[in-house]
Motif scaffolding. Structure first.
Motif, PDB file in Angstrom:
ATOM      1  N   ASP A  71       4.698 -10.041   6.284  1.00 23.70           N
ATOM      2  CA  ASP A  71       5.405 -11.245   6.726  1.00 23.70           C
ATOM      3  C   ASP A  71       6.629 -10.964   7.583  1.00 23.70           C
ATOM      4  OD1 ASP A  71       3.662 -13.077   5.449  1.00 23.70           O
ATOM      5  OD2 ASP A  71       4.618 -12.661   3.546  1.00 23.70           O
ATOM      6  N   VAL A  72       7.311  -9.855   7.363  1.00 24.68           N
ATOM      7  CA  VAL A  72       8.510  -9.549   8.149  1.00 24.68           C
ATOM      8  C   VAL A  72       8.152  -8.711   9.375  1.00 24.68           C
ATOM      9  CG1 VAL A  72      10.815  -8.512   8.132  1.00 24.68           C
ATOM     10  CG2 VAL A  72       9.979  -9.724   6.112  1.00 24.68           C
ATOM     11  N   ALA A  73       7.526  -7.552   9.165  1.00 24.14           N
ATOM     12  CA  ALA A  73       7.141  -6.706  10.295  1.00 24.14           C
ATOM     13  C   ALA A  73       5.868  -7.200  10.978  1.00 24.14           C
ATOM     14  CB  ALA A  73       6.949  -5.264   9.827  1.00 24.14           C
ATOM     15  N   GLY A  74       5.033  -7.934  10.278  1.00 24.60           N
ATOM     16  CA  GLY A  74       3.798  -8.463  10.861  1.00 24.60           C
ATOM     17  C   GLY A  74       2.857  -7.370  11.335  1.00 24.60           C
ATOM     18  N   VAL A  75       2.623  -6.364  10.475  1.00 22.37           N
ATOM     19  CA  VAL A  75       1.776  -5.240  10.878  1.00 22.37           C
ATOM     20  C   VAL A  75       0.376  -5.725  11.239  1.00 22.37           C
ATOM     21  CG1 VAL A  75       1.049  -4.720   8.502  1.00 22.37           C
ATOM     22  CG2 VAL A  75       1.005  -2.927  10.226  1.00 22.37           C
ATOM     23  N   ARG A  76      -0.176  -5.137  12.300  1.00 18.92           N
ATOM     24  CA  ARG A  76      -1.489  -5.549  12.803  1.00 18.92           C
ATOM     25  C   ARG A  76      -2.500  -4.418  12.657  1.00 18.92           C
ATOM     26  NH1 ARG A  76       2.357  -7.781  16.358  1.00 18.92           N
ATOM     27  NH2 ARG A  76       2.370  -5.910  17.661  1.00 18.92           N
ATOM     28  N   PRO A  77      -3.779  -4.734  12.590  1.00 21.29           N
ATOM     29  CA  PRO A  77      -4.804  -3.690  12.501  1.00 21.29           C
ATOM     30  C   PRO A  77      -4.679  -2.706  13.660  1.00 21.29           C
ATOM     31  CG  PRO A  77      -5.771  -5.840  12.078  1.00 21.29           C
ATOM     32  CD  PRO A  77      -4.376  -6.094  12.541  1.00 21.29           C
ATOM     33  N   GLY A  78      -4.825  -1.432  13.350  1.00 20.15           N
ATOM     34  CA  GLY A  78      -4.771  -0.398  14.367  1.00 20.15           C
ATOM     35  C   GLY A  78      -3.388   0.113  14.691  1.00 20.15           C
ATOM     36  N   GLU A  79      -2.340  -0.564  14.207  1.00 21.41           N
ATOM     37  CA  GLU A  79      -0.989  -0.092  14.496  1.00 21.41           C
ATOM     38  C   GLU A  79      -0.679   1.166  13.678  1.00 21.41           C
ATOM     39  OE1 GLU A  79       1.938  -3.384  16.167  1.00 21.41           O
ATOM     40  OE2 GLU A  79       1.631  -3.605  14.005  1.00 21.41           O
ATOM     41  N   ARG A  80       0.269   1.943  14.195  1.00 22.16           N
ATOM     42  CA  ARG A  80       0.711   3.157  13.506  1.00 22.16           C
ATOM     43  C   ARG A  80       1.905   2.819  12.631  1.00 22.16           C
ATOM     44  NH1 ARG A  80      -1.422   4.539  18.347  1.00 22.16           N
ATOM     45  NH2 ARG A  80      -2.767   6.397  18.407  1.00 22.16           N
ATOM     46  N   VAL A  81       1.786   3.149  11.357  1.00 25.98           N
ATOM     47  CA  VAL A  81       2.816   2.825  10.364  1.00 25.98           C
ATOM     48  C   VAL A  81       3.337   4.120   9.756  1.00 25.98           C
ATOM     49  CG1 VAL A  81       3.304   1.658   8.181  1.00 25.98           C
ATOM     50  CG2 VAL A  81       1.796   0.579   9.864  1.00 25.98           C
ATOM     51  N   PHE A  82       4.649   4.243   9.673  1.00 29.62           N
ATOM     52  CA  PHE A  82       5.287   5.423   9.074  1.00 29.62           C
ATOM     53  C   PHE A  82       6.060   4.955   7.855  1.00 29.62           C
ATOM     54  CE2 PHE A  82       8.437   8.822   8.664  1.00 29.62           C
ATOM     55  CZ  PHE A  82       7.652   9.953   8.849  1.00 29.62           C
ATOM     56  N   VAL A  83       5.865   5.647   6.715  1.00 30.17           N
ATOM     57  CA  VAL A  83       6.449   5.215   5.443  1.00 30.17           C
ATOM     58  C   VAL A  83       7.380   6.292   4.912  1.00 30.17           C
ATOM     59  CG1 VAL A  83       5.964   4.493   3.072  1.00 30.17           C
ATOM     60  CG2 VAL A  83       4.394   3.848   4.922  1.00 30.17           C
ATOM     61  N   GLU A  84       8.656   5.946   4.719  1.00 25.29           N
ATOM     62  CA  GLU A  84       9.591   6.852   4.047  1.00 25.29           C
ATOM     63  C   GLU A  84       9.287   6.888   2.548  1.00 25.29           C
ATOM     64  OE1 GLU A  84      13.689   5.969   6.603  1.00 25.29           O
ATOM     65  OE2 GLU A  84      13.562   5.495   4.478  1.00 25.29           O
ATOM     66  N   GLY A  85       9.664   7.975   1.894  1.00 27.43           N
ATOM     67  CA  GLY A  85       9.490   8.052   0.443  1.00 27.43           C
ATOM     68  C   GLY A  85       8.097   7.655   0.027  1.00 27.43           C
ATOM     69  N   ALA A  86       7.113   8.208   0.718  1.00 27.25           N
ATOM     70  CA  ALA A  86       5.748   7.701   0.592  1.00 27.25           C
ATOM     71  C   ALA A  86       5.124   7.919  -0.774  1.00 27.25           C
ATOM     72  CB  ALA A  86       4.857   8.330   1.672  1.00 27.25           C
ATOM     73  N   ALA A  87       5.642   8.857  -1.561  1.00 32.29           N
ATOM     74  CA  ALA A  87       5.065   9.124  -2.881  1.00 32.29           C
ATOM     75  C   ALA A  87       5.796   8.382  -3.992  1.00 32.29           C
ATOM     76  CB  ALA A  87       5.076  10.628  -3.163  1.00 32.29           C
ATOM     77  N   GLY A  88       6.796   7.587  -3.640  1.00 32.45           N
ATOM     78  CA  GLY A  88       7.516   6.813  -4.646  1.00 32.45           C
ATOM     79  C   GLY A  88       6.834   5.496  -4.941  1.00 32.45           C
ATOM     80  N   GLY A  89       7.503   4.667  -5.747  1.00 32.93           N
ATOM     81  CA  GLY A  89       6.904   3.403  -6.156  1.00 32.93           C
ATOM     82  C   GLY A  89       6.591   2.494  -4.989  1.00 32.93           C
ATOM     83  N   THR A  90       7.597   2.148  -4.169  1.00 35.33           N
ATOM     84  CA  THR A  90       7.330   1.277  -3.030  1.00 35.33           C
ATOM     85  C   THR A  90       6.527   2.007  -1.958  1.00 35.33           C
ATOM     86  OG1 THR A  90       9.467   1.850  -2.041  1.00 35.33           O
ATOM     87  CG2 THR A  90       9.388  -0.125  -3.415  1.00 35.33           C
ATOM     88  N   GLY A  91       6.731   3.319  -1.822  1.00 37.37           N
ATOM     89  CA  GLY A  91       6.026   4.075  -0.787  1.00 37.37           C
ATOM     90  C   GLY A  91       4.527   4.031  -0.958  1.00 37.37           C
ATOM     91  N   LEU A  92       4.043   4.256  -2.171  1.00 39.32           N
ATOM     92  CA  LEU A  92       2.605   4.237  -2.418  1.00 39.32           C
ATOM     93  C   LEU A  92       2.018   2.853  -2.166  1.00 39.32           C
ATOM     94  CD1 LEU A  92       2.444   6.479  -5.606  1.00 39.32           C
ATOM     95  CD2 LEU A  92       1.584   7.048  -3.332  1.00 39.32           C
ATOM     96  N   TYR A  93       2.757   1.819  -2.544  1.00 44.99           N
ATOM     97  CA  TYR A  93       2.263   0.462  -2.283  1.00 44.99           C
ATOM     98  C   TYR A  93       2.311   0.130  -0.795  1.00 44.99           C
ATOM     99  CZ  TYR A  93       2.066  -0.534  -7.266  1.00 44.99           C
ATOM    100  OH  TYR A  93       1.747  -0.517  -8.599  1.00 44.99           O
TER     101      TYR A  93
END
Length: 876
Positions: free
Chosen positions: A205-227
């Motif tokens: 809803d905020v970033a509006g990620v679209r199919p095929g876009e490249r997404v980078f996640v900080e703290g990817a193995a943490g609680g919010t990161g995995l989700y």
């Protein structure tokens, strides 16, 4: 409990931790166990490391209002909000309320223990069912709640409010209680909500990620990161996660993302804020090239479209570096520090385009900085960029205020018709103590300087702007849009001023190489946006209840998986939060409150009650739960629920299921009371009119009526007294069913009505026999012959039911009667019941066959067939 904390705890003994609490059967205790951050005896907040600042004490149970419910907490999930509350950063939680005690905890899985009057009236929540607590509260009556509850005095429960879920009982508003999915164990249900719904909102809803876009996640193995990885992969994005160990890298790749380990020699010492010194800044830029190249190498050489950020100070500027044209960084926290710095990027945009991107509307407030160039302050009276922004906003119907460097520039702007006013920094500077610094002080390294900045800069400047933009619905005059300038680093001021939750800061000039800084909570905690021509920084807070419900829906559908959390004992709560603070965890964590280890694998309310000694009887349309009256006692009480949507009509299937349940209950030697209730908004609608209409002959109608009559007779002869909990409308046979019971309690907004004379159905289940005895002959004729509604209060006054009570009090009243019956001598009670039934039985058995025959004759006649056809057609 520590001796110095004892003064918070009273003398009344709370419910033992991990003890069964059966809503509707067990009385609410006066006090409860909680974990809390405290003030000392002198009223000073006692903040510190979580293991020290969190204290176990007891407190009174919270009271609930009409739009609230109370939950018995089984498991409560751990989040960083508790760490912030314990440490008192970025501010003390006691600055947000006037209580001497703050109970943290944001999210839980509960059994609904009690509901307020309006919640009960709505009927969505039922006492005794499992629910997941979404930890967001707001002003439900505010007009802004219609736009988004986040905009209506929104607060995170357990952080911005003092009544969180690290307690045996937690209070919540009606929208907070979401459905629990049987796909999840109770620990899983308690631990996913805040993390998942936060990243769901941020990405979808905020970033509006679209199919095929490249997404980078900080703290990817943490609680919010995995989700975040799960949500992005579900959306069809290409995901890369930033991790700190090879084990975490494997965890991330198992979930469909590439991984970059930031703990590599080549990346040593690159994760720092952007230096203020220009020469040091060049070295900083050069040092980060290897990291940027590594990230692009695992994403096909392309920059990132969306970055999900929560670490803050240390990583933030490198994340901005990774963004490509049109990229969006969305963040919802800053665990490593709150002063965020970054470098701008090349690119310009017309101011009209930027206004369109933020959705500027008529009468909204706009602040425009005047007296600058793309590289620094200017002395000229004119500023074409600023004046274009002013005139464009005025043309769009906005109210505009300018902030100028000099009095001469302010005087120059008087020529612009419609300008609400100008705030001159030169004029403000004449006031004692006002300061306009080159950049915001670093909160993390010099908090005192930041506090002086608040007093000497933010407050006086904000008040000057606010006086010019204030409206009835925005009394502090927060600007809806701030037009910032590349030639100054005042983003900390602008993000402070922008209107919470809807405000935006926009740039129109090229900003490549320019350093900017701001205070993170002003953006993420209030959902503000910072938009540059070629990239955006988006603050994202907790979701609203609808977004959280969407997460629950995806989980229940199996589209999103919930990782099993580490489960900790209640006594380990403080140390578990310490581990969270020190990043000595992987994934999510939860703590047992009302649960014991035996419930760690439970998924349903039934399994909870079974673990506490309850037994169940199941039919397709009728179910029963048999409970000990008191924990460990042999005496039993049974709750029988008719559940045949949409109206719990009495057809062959319902009658058969109810007969089988009564057969089983009759064999329960220690059964002392039976409660009969209806599921949904209806108690019982009466006979199944469609089944009667479909009857082929009189014998078929007679058979159905005879079965209902036998059932009503059976209820009257049950050894244990039967209480009807009339929690909705009781029509025709529904009223006859409740009259067959020994006692009846009815919700005060329901009614009783006999409609047979309008539909061709002659009463044959007790109305013509029992109503004259219960309410008198004249009133009986009024009920049957006029077919009018008898409100609950009138039914109680006439003696048709024992009590008419608010919906929120129905369960309590029924349980009170059941407890009193259970305390009586069973055999003596049974004998008394048979004597009380004498006159009813005498009238019943003398006329029951006569009533059944008249029903059969009536239902097969043309008059009745026409009325039934008309009724059925209206229902379709």
């Amino acid at each position: 409990m520590r001796a110095q904390d004892a003064w918070y705890s009273g003398d009344d003994s709370p419910l033992p931790l991990g003890a069964p609490f059966r809503p509707g059967l067990d009385a609410l205790p006066a006090r409860q166990h909680v974990w809390a951050v405290l003030k000392d005896a002198q009223g000073r907040p006692v903040h510190g490391e979580p293991r020290e600042a969190l204290r176990a004490v007891t407190q009174p149970l919270p009271t609930i209002g009409p739009n609230e419910a109370l939950g018995y907490v089984l498991y409560a999930g751990l989040t960083y909000n508790t760490v912030f509350a314990a440490r008192g950063v970025p501010i003390s939680v006691f600055d947000m309320h006037d209580r001497d005690l703050h109970v943290p905890g944001s999210g839980a899985v509960v059994l609904v223990a009690a509901v307020g009057a309006e919640v009960a009236r709505e009927g969505r929540l039922k006492v005794g069912e499992l629910r997941v607590l979404y930890p967001g509260v707001s002003d439900l009556l505010s007009p802004r709640a219609g736009e988004d509850p986040m905009h209506a005095d929104f607060k995170i429960q357990g952080y911005e409010t003092p009544d969180g879920s690290f307690a045996q009982f937690v209070r919540g508003q009606a929208p907070q209680w979401l459905a629990h999915s049987d796909r999840l164990t109770l620990p899983e249900a308690s631990s996913y909500m805040l993390d998942l719904e936060t990243v769901y909102k941020a990405l979808y809803d905020v970033a509006g990620v679209r199919p095929g876009e490249r997404v980078f996640v900080e703290g990817a193995a943490g609680g919010t990161g995995l989700y975040a990885i799960a949500c992005a992969v579900l959306r069809g994005a290409r995901v890369t996660g930033l991790v700190s160990t090879e084990a975490k890298a494997r965890l991330v790749t198992e979930r469909g993302a590439a991984a970059v380990n930031r703990i590599k020699a080549v990346f040593a010492d690159i994760f720092t804020p952007v230096p203020a010194d220009a020469a040091a800044r060049e070295r900083w830029i050069e040092a980060g090239r290897a990291f940027t190249e590594r990230v692009r190498a695992v994403s096909d050489g392309a920059p990132m479209d969306v970055i999900v950020s929560s670490v803050g100070r240390d990583l933030f500027p490198r994340m901005i570096d990774l963004l490509g044209h049109g990229g969006r960084l969305v963040f919802y926290g800053a665990t490593s520090g709150y002063t965020l710095t970054f470098l701008g990027k090349r690119g310009t945009a017309p101011v009209a385009e930027m206004y369109a991107r933020v959705g500027l509307r008529p009468h909204q407030g706009v602040l425009v900085y005047h007296g600058l160039t793309p590289t620094g302050p200017g002395d000229a009276s004119g500023d074409p960029c600023a004046e274009d922004a002013i005139e464009t906003a005025l043309a769009m119907g906005a109210r505009v205020v300018a902030a100028t460097r000099t009095d001469a520039q302010a005087a120059h702007l008087k020529r612009i018709r419609g300008l609400a006013g100008a705030v001159s920094l030169e004029t403000l500077g004449r006031a004692r103590g006002f300061v306009w610094p080159d950049a915001m002080p670093d909160y993390d390294t010099d908090p005192e300087a930041y506090r002086r900045y608040q007093d000497a800069t933010l407050k006086p400047f904000g008040q000057a702007v606010g006086r010019l933009l204030a409206t009835a619905d925005n009394p502090r005059g927060y600007p809806d849009v701030v037009v910032e300038r590349a030639g100054q680093d005042t983003l900390g001021t602008s993000t402070f001023l922008a209107r919470p939750f809807t405000g935006a800061v926009v740039f129109v000039e090229p900003s490549e190489g320019r350093r900017f800084s701001f205070y993170a909570p002003n953006v993420w905690m209030h959902g503000k946006r910072v938009l540059f021509p070629t990239f955006a920084i988006l603050g994202s807070h907790l979701s609203n209840a609808h977004q959280a419900q969407e997460c629950a829906r995806l989980v229940d559908a199996g589209a999103l998986a919930v990782r099993s959390p580490e489960v900790h004992a209640w006594d380990d709560l403080a140390e578990a939060n310490q581990a969270l603070h020190e990043n000595r965890h992987s994934g999510t964590l939860t703590v047992r409150v009302g649960a014991t280890a035996s419930l760690d694998t439970a998924r349903t309310a039934r399994q909870v009650y079974e673990a506490w000694g309850s037994r169940f009887l199941d039919g397709k349309t009728v179910r029963a739960r048999i409970d000990p009256v008191r924990r460990g006692a042999p005496e039993l009480v049974a709750l029988v629920t008719l559940d045949s949507p949409p109206a719990n009509a009495l057809g062959t299937e319902v009658l058969g299921d109810l007969e089988r349940v009564l057969d089983a209950l009759e064999s329960e030697r220690h059964l002392r009371a039976i409660v009969l209730a209806g599921a949904g908004s209806m108690f019982v609608a009466g006979a199944d009119i469609r089944q009667l209409r479909a009857a082929a002959d009189a014998e078929e109608v007679t058979a159905l009526a005879a079965r209902a009559q036998r059932l009503f007779t059976r209820i009257g002869r049950m050894k244990a007294p039967v209480i009807s909990a009339v929690d909705g409308y009781a029509l025709g046979g529904g009223n006859e069913l409740q009259m067959a019971c020994d006692l009846a309690v009815m919700v005060d907004d329901a009614f009783i009505r006999h409609v047979g004379l309008e539909h061709g159905s002659v009463p044959a289940g007790g109305a013509t026999q029992w109503l004259p005895i219960m309410v008198g002959e004249r009133r009986a004729r009024e009920i049957v012959m006029l077919c009018e509604e008898i409100p609950a209060a009138q039914a109680a006054e006439w003696g048709l039911v024992n009590r008419a009570v608010p919906a929120a009090e129905l369960d309590g009243n029924v349980d009170e009667l059941a407890d009193k019956l259970a305390a009586k001598l069973p055999q003596t009670t049974r004998y008394a019941k048979q004597q009380l039934n004498f006159w009813r039985d005498l009238s019943w058995h003398e006329t029951v066959n006569h009533a059944r025959d008249w029903l059969a004759l009536s239902m097969l006649g043309e008059e009745a067939q026409g009325a039934v056809r008309s009724f059925v057609e209206k229902q379709q």
